[in-house]
Design an enzyme around this catalytic site. Structure first.
Site, PDB file in Angstrom:
ATOM      1  N   ALA A  45      32.860  40.080  54.413  1.00 33.08           N
ATOM      2  CA  ALA A  45      33.892  41.088  54.152  1.00 33.08           C
ATOM      3  C   ALA A  45      34.687  40.738  52.894  1.00 33.08           C
ATOM      4  O   ALA A  45      34.990  41.615  52.077  1.00 33.08           O
ATOM      5  CB  ALA A  45      34.822  41.200  55.349  1.00 33.08           C
ATOM      6  N   ALA A 253      38.341  31.877  47.387  1.00 35.58           N
ATOM      7  CA  ALA A 253      38.117  31.736  45.929  1.00 35.58           C
ATOM      8  C   ALA A 253      36.643  31.982  45.620  1.00 35.58           C
ATOM      9  O   ALA A 253      36.286  32.775  44.738  1.00 35.58           O
ATOM     10  CB  ALA A 253      38.531  30.340  45.463  1.00 35.58           C
ATOM     11  N   GLY A 254      35.779  31.303  46.380  1.00 36.14           N
ATOM     12  CA  GLY A 254      34.349  31.465  46.173  1.00 36.14           C
ATOM     13  C   GLY A 254      33.909  32.906  46.472  1.00 36.14           C
ATOM     14  O   GLY A 254      33.073  33.471  45.762  1.00 36.14           O
ATOM     15  N   ASP A 255      34.464  33.489  47.509  1.00 33.75           N
ATOM     16  CA  ASP A 255      34.097  34.870  47.868  1.00 33.75           C
ATOM     17  C   ASP A 255      34.490  35.836  46.748  1.00 33.75           C
ATOM     18  O   ASP A 255      33.720  36.729  46.386  1.00 33.75           O
ATOM     19  CB  ASP A 255      34.804  35.295  49.163  1.00 33.75           C
ATOM     20  CG  ASP A 255      34.351  34.459  50.353  1.00 33.75           C
ATOM     21  OD1 ASP A 255      33.219  33.945  50.322  1.00 33.75           O
ATOM     22  OD2 ASP A 255      35.139  34.321  51.313  1.00 33.75           O
ATOM     23  N   HIS A 279      35.579  34.292  37.105  1.00 35.37           N
ATOM     24  CA  HIS A 279      36.598  33.228  37.054  1.00 35.37           C
ATOM     25  C   HIS A 279      38.000  33.835  37.074  1.00 35.37           C
ATOM     26  O   HIS A 279      38.901  33.306  37.726  1.00 35.37           O
ATOM     27  CB  HIS A 279      36.462  32.433  35.747  1.00 35.37           C
ATOM     28  CG  HIS A 279      35.447  31.323  35.807  1.00 35.37           C
ATOM     29  ND1 HIS A 279      35.128  30.642  36.945  1.00 35.37           N
ATOM     30  CD2 HIS A 279      34.706  30.748  34.813  1.00 35.37           C
ATOM     31  CE1 HIS A 279      34.230  29.703  36.670  1.00 35.37           C
ATOM     32  NE2 HIS A 279      33.949  29.756  35.382  1.00 35.37           N
ATOM     33  N   GLY A 290      45.937  33.600  51.764  1.00 37.37           N
ATOM     34  CA  GLY A 290      45.051  34.382  52.628  1.00 37.37           C
ATOM     35  C   GLY A 290      43.753  34.762  51.931  1.00 37.37           C
ATOM     36  O   GLY A 290      43.558  34.468  50.749  1.00 37.37           O
TER      37      GLY A 290
END
Ligand code: ATP
Ligand code: RIB
Length: 309
Positions: A45, A253-255, A279, A290
């Site tokens: 999501a 962050a990765g998502d 980035h 969150g």
């Protein structure tokens, strides 16, 4: 069937229960939290929301429970520019849950209950095959059953849909699945689990990327947290630095990176520029707390990039 630049995301949906505390509790220890938040999350999501807010044309293949929160999540996803016609509510299941501790350094530890995410079975993938075969790219993670990720990757490959895998959370993967991936985006820990190479330097990243190329993957992007990414295309590697910001919480962050990256690529943006765009999106996300509440909209990403010059 004719194709437009369309993205399919297949993955998880969770309700995140986030507790901020000074340090992670040790076994047997109780730590009083400083802040508590319930927010919508789940790697699938979050990546769908990151793509939707960045401007992608996308359909999301996922499951929620037949509960109140599942209904609210579906409504929220639709407001994030996501086609939710392949997000079903599963009778007798609760929506997935993630229990997240965030310590004073902004690091997190996560425990997950899959709930309805376990219903994204190979049969479910087959029922929603149209979403995958009509897409230009399929983005997946590993919070869905592995056999379903494999089934979806096969379907995509058979129909010339590009496959992007964010191999998170980290688990070893069969060569059969890796051979179906066009772009893989592990972080350093995931790269180590997949290749056996501990990534502490650019040389290590290059060696880990070489192992993944050898498995049949053309493009390897190893994310390096605040240091950016190691991008390796057919063995030619370079580090592309991220942006310096005051990070308060790296959840998603990765998502955010993955969703923004594939959105830019589907717009025809060159690889290095797509990484820079991703980035920027991820840098904004780490300045907010969150998962989905931290994901920026396109205008915010464009403004950020303009300010950076
Ligand atoms: P997470 O699990 O925390 O969501 P991850 O481990 O999957 O993230 P990372 O390698 O930590 O992925 O970060 C992904 C991307 O997010 C980085 O490549 C970078 O663009 C951005 N990023 C992460 N941390 C920072 C930071 N402290 N400052 C700026 N950008 C960051
Ligand atoms: O990547 C962050 C996500 O991981 C959180 O939203 C949580 O739901 C876990 O799935």
């Amino acid at each position: 069937m004719s194709k437009s630049a369309k993205l399919a995301v297949l993955g998880s949906i969770n309700v995140d229960q986030i507790l901020n505390l000074a340090h992670f509790p040790r076994p047997g220890e109780t730590v009083i939290g400083k802040q508590y938040q319930i927010a919508f999350g789940g790697k699938g999501a979050n990546q769908a929301v990151a793509a939707g807010r960045a401007g992608a044309n996308l359909v999301f293949v996922a499951c929620v429970g037949a509960d109140d929160v599942g209904q609210r999540i579906r409504e929220q996803l639709a407001t994030d520019n996501i086609d939710t016609s392949s997000v079903e509510a599963i009778d007798g299941e609760s929506t997935g849950v993630a229990m997240i501790f965030v310590n004073g350094e902004g690091e997190n530890t996560i425990g997950i209950y899959a709930g309805a995410n376990a219903s994204v079975t190979p049969e479910y993938v087959a029922r929603h095959r149209e979403a995958i075969v009509t897409a230009d790219a399929l983005l997946m993670q590993l919070e869905s059953p592995l056999e379903s990720v494999l089934a979806a990757a096969k379907l995509a490959r058979e129909n010339q849909t590009q496959v992007i895998l964010n191999p998170a959370p980290a688990v070893p993967l069969a060569d059969e699945l890796l051979a179906l991936i066009d772009i893989i985006t592990p972080n350093e820990t995931e790269a180590e689990i997949l290749t056996g190479i501990t990534v502490n330097s650019e040389e290590d990243a290059a060696r880990a990327a070489a192992v993944l190329h050898h498995k049949g993957i053309k493009t390897v992007l190893i994310t390096l947290g605040s240091r950016g990414v190691w991008l390796s295309e057919q063995g030619a590697g370079q580090r592309i630095p991220g942006f310096k910001v005051n990070a308060i919480d790296t959840i998603a962050a990765g998502d955010t990176f993955n969703g923004a990256f594939i959105t830019a690529r589907l717009e025809g943006v060159a690889m290095n520029e797509a990484v820079r765009f991703a980035h920027a999106a991820a840098a904004i996300a780490v300045t907010r707390s969150g998962a989905q509440p931290s994901v920026p909209w396109r205008r915010e990403i464009d403004d950020f990039l303009q300010q950076q010059g």
